[in-house]
Scaffold this active site. Structure first.
Site, PDB file in Angstrom:
ATOM      1  N   ALA A  44       0.820  -1.212   0.000  1.00 22.39           N
ATOM      2  CA  ALA A  44       0.000   0.000   0.000  1.00 22.39           C
ATOM      3  C   ALA A  44       0.858   1.269   0.000  1.00 22.39           C
ATOM      4  O   ALA A  44       0.321   2.361  -0.113  1.00 22.39           O
ATOM      5  CB  ALA A  44      -0.923   0.002   1.221  1.00 22.39           C
ATOM      6  N   CYS A  45       2.164   1.132   0.093  1.00 19.47           N
ATOM      7  CA  CYS A  45       3.076   2.273   0.192  1.00 19.47           C
ATOM      8  C   CYS A  45       3.767   2.522  -1.148  1.00 19.47           C
ATOM      9  O   CYS A  45       4.431   1.631  -1.683  1.00 19.47           O
ATOM     10  CB  CYS A  45       4.114   1.988   1.272  1.00 19.47           C
ATOM     11  SG  CYS A  45       5.475   3.165   1.336  1.00 19.47           S
TER      12      CYS A  45
END
Length: 136
Positions: free
Chosen positions: A10-11
């Site tokens: 998600a980063c």
């Protein structure tokens, strides 16, 4: 070369770092550290090799950092490690381990010196261009 990345899909920084590794010809072992966090012993070893303390890799944004009062300077390494073990999201990412060393790859181009054949140029998700000469 063996490459391991402690990754959060998600980063964006973590995704960029992973793609730089892959474009450099390496297929890393990807450890999604929120699903499979490093043990306390492994985290201590990573910190030692990086020459860092737990507070140096303590993530504030999007974590329970404030609610847990982790900004208290009286908290020592053991208490911070306890918090990271209980809440792996507190561990800043991505951390990359190669035969050349270990680094917290923020910004993502910090991975380049760790690779045998780093990409000459790379365009991040946000359009920023990176070249080997800009790695620090």
């Amino acid at each position: 070369m063996t490459v391991t990345i402690y990754h959060n899909p998600a980063c964006g920084t973590s995704r960029n770092t992973l793609e730089m590794i892959r474009q450099s010809g390496e297929e890393p072992q990807v450890v999604e550290y929120l699903k499979t966090p490093p043990s306390r012993e492994v985290l201590i070893e990573l910190l030692d090799v990086m020459g860092m303390k737990p507070r140096d890799i303590l993530r504030k944004k999007g974590t329970p950092y404030a609610e847990l009062g982790l900004d208290d300077p009286a908290l020592g390494d053991e208490e911070l490690l306890d918090a990271m073990m209980a809440h792996p999201i507190l561990i800043e990412r991505p951390i990359v381990v190669t035969d050349k060393g270990v680094a917290l790859c923020r910004p993502s181009e910090k991975v380049l010196p760790l690779l045998d054949n780093p990409v000459a140029t790379f365009t991040k998700e946000d359009g920023e261009a990176v070249s080997v000469g800009s790695a620090s």
